[in-house]
Motif scaffolding. Sequence first.
Motif, PDB file in Angstrom:
ATOM      1  N   ALA A  57       0.829  -1.208   0.000  1.00 36.84           N
ATOM      2  CA  ALA A  57       0.000   0.000   0.000  1.00 36.84           C
ATOM      3  C   ALA A  57       0.860   1.254   0.000  1.00 36.84           C
ATOM      4  O   ALA A  57       0.553   2.235  -0.692  1.00 36.84           O
ATOM      5  N   SER A  58       1.944   1.232   0.767  1.00 39.73           N
ATOM      6  CA  SER A  58       2.810   2.403   0.859  1.00 39.73           C
ATOM      7  C   SER A  58       3.536   2.674  -0.451  1.00 39.73           C
ATOM      8  O   SER A  58       3.733   3.838  -0.827  1.00 39.73           O
ATOM      9  N   LEU A  59       3.920   1.610  -1.154  1.00 38.96           N
ATOM     10  CA  LEU A  59       4.666   1.782  -2.403  1.00 38.96           C
ATOM     11  C   LEU A  59       3.770   1.984  -3.615  1.00 38.96           C
ATOM     12  O   LEU A  59       4.241   2.410  -4.672  1.00 38.96           O
ATOM     13  N   SER A  60       2.487   1.685  -3.470  1.00 40.29           N
ATOM     14  CA  SER A  60       1.594   1.683  -4.637  1.00 40.29           C
ATOM     15  C   SER A  60       1.432   3.054  -5.274  1.00 40.29           C
ATOM     16  O   SER A  60       1.178   3.154  -6.480  1.00 40.29           O
ATOM     17  N   GLY A  61       1.567   4.103  -4.483  1.00 44.05           N
ATOM     18  CA  GLY A  61       1.396   5.443  -5.032  1.00 44.05           C
ATOM     19  C   GLY A  61       2.643   6.026  -5.673  1.00 44.05           C
ATOM     20  O   GLY A  61       2.612   7.161  -6.160  1.00 44.05           O
ATOM     21  N   ILE A  62       3.721   5.278  -5.682  1.00 50.21           N
ATOM     22  CA  ILE A  62       4.982   5.766  -6.247  1.00 50.21           C
ATOM     23  C   ILE A  62       5.128   5.227  -7.666  1.00 50.21           C
ATOM     24  O   ILE A  62       5.023   4.011  -7.878  1.00 50.21           O
ATOM     25  N   PRO A  63       5.348   6.071  -8.651  1.00 52.94           N
ATOM     26  CA  PRO A  63       5.518   5.592 -10.031  1.00 52.94           C
ATOM     27  C   PRO A  63       6.655   4.570 -10.120  1.00 52.94           C
ATOM     28  O   PRO A  63       7.658   4.669  -9.418  1.00 52.94           O
ATOM     29  N   GLY A 102      14.003   5.377  -9.810  1.00 55.20           N
ATOM     30  CA  GLY A 102      14.119   6.002  -8.498  1.00 55.20           C
ATOM     31  C   GLY A 102      13.416   5.196  -7.421  1.00 55.20           C
ATOM     32  O   GLY A 102      13.893   5.100  -6.286  1.00 55.20           O
ATOM     33  N   LYS A 103      12.281   4.612  -7.772  1.00 57.74           N
ATOM     34  CA  LYS A 103      11.568   3.764  -6.817  1.00 57.74           C
ATOM     35  C   LYS A 103      12.380   2.517  -6.502  1.00 57.74           C
ATOM     36  O   LYS A 103      12.514   2.134  -5.324  1.00 57.74           O
ATOM     37  N   ALA A 104      12.928   1.898  -7.529  1.00 57.23           N
ATOM     38  CA  ALA A 104      13.724   0.681  -7.329  1.00 57.23           C
ATOM     39  C   ALA A 104      14.945   0.967  -6.465  1.00 57.23           C
ATOM     40  O   ALA A 104      15.292   0.179  -5.571  1.00 57.23           O
ATOM     41  N   LYS A 105      15.574   2.094  -6.723  1.00 62.07           N
ATOM     42  CA  LYS A 105      16.742   2.439  -5.909  1.00 62.07           C
ATOM     43  C   LYS A 105      16.348   2.768  -4.474  1.00 62.07           C
ATOM     44  O   LYS A 105      17.104   2.489  -3.536  1.00 62.07           O
ATOM     45  N   GLY A 106      15.171   3.361  -4.295  1.00 56.91           N
ATOM     46  CA  GLY A 106      14.700   3.628  -2.950  1.00 56.91           C
ATOM     47  C   GLY A 106      14.464   2.347  -2.168  1.00 56.91           C
ATOM     48  O   GLY A 106      14.804   2.253  -0.980  1.00 56.91           O
TER      49      GLY A 106
END
Length: 416
Positions: free
Chosen positions: A116-122, A126-130
């Motif tokens: 749920a927390s990650l779902s709003g991130i494209p 950058g997401k993968a690195k995060g």
Amino acid sequence: MKTFLATKSPFLIIATLAVCIGTARADVIMDWNAKADAIAAEKKVLPVPQARTMSMLHVAMFEAVNAIDRRYTPYKLDLVADRSTSKEAAASTAAYNILLTIYPDQKAALDAALIASLSGIPDTEGKAKGIELGKVAASGVMALRRDDGSDVQETYRPYTAPGAYVPTVVPIGTTAGIMSPWVMTSVSQFRPAPPPALDSETWTRDVNEIRELGARNSTTRTAEQTAIGRVWFLVGPPSFNPIVRQVALAKHMDVVDCSRLFALTEIAANDAIVAVLDAKYHYNFWRPVTAIRNADITHNPMTPREASWLPLGETPMHPEYPCAHCIVSAAVYTVLRSIAGDEVGELTMTSPTAPGVTRKWTKLQDYSDEVANARIYAGFHYRFSTEVGKDMGRKIGDLTVGTQLRGLEARAEPKQ
């Protein structure tokens, strides 16, 4: 030794930076804070292990998001990530991995919370690195605390004579005083002087005050004081985390500043708990219910015995001196005041131990002072113990803010 995450072309960094900045919400820090509190409440986790979990959780989130723009000095990890990395993904993944390590039986619920927390991130690089950064931060913090003394076996020895019965409940937190602090040089760094002598003016005044004001059937305690006493039967991180969340919201903090606020608060609170339990078991001072029922053995004619005296609430199962709730609330107050100021708008607090009661303050110090008074109303702590506890908490809070997670201009200054 620095840990670097791989960087890509400047054009990719610029393209994804705008997305990450737009989605790096401070509420991700507060969401995981609330989730951790909820798990602990459901599992009835005691304050000492919960304080350890919360401090690890928030240091990991701070180290992760701070690695992206290096706004503050890190705690111990020296992580570096480029600015295209998603702070929100890093914080969420760090929190998830800490909580999964502490509560492996909660995997299904934690998996759902992470999704749920990650779902709003494209779904960008950058997401993968995060996500990768969050894993590294959590692993680093877990390594830091692996041998912190939290798993030492409890060996408390009840005081008795051969064959004589004594109550069989083992006190709480007997080994907490040997746990490694986050900030203090040792758990005894701020250990106070002994409690007052049983024939002293201070003892006489304070034991008689609580005998009247803290009794279950007190006729001098007001209805509001009774409500205050019951509200603060709530202890540990759930008793201050809602206040920290309100301060972060009032100050409109971004994700990095919010993560720092929580990290400083939680490590100060953790150190306050281990420091006070070190002092409690060092002095092994009696609680009011014991002292008042045995007042005749002190040979102090000014402190009458009451054979059936009971406090408003159930006395916590550890020695009296100093006041633990007082040291924690003062440490939290000191950190919050140092960062946000004493006046942050109206703060409110409710408690499952006092349904229907809402406490309100406009100054952070009023919150800390109320907690101290509540322990007198509850019949748990003498006034001198509350004052000593608050003094210890202020010292730990000042030390935390003065030496940890400081602005980058402090990097060249040696830690004190």
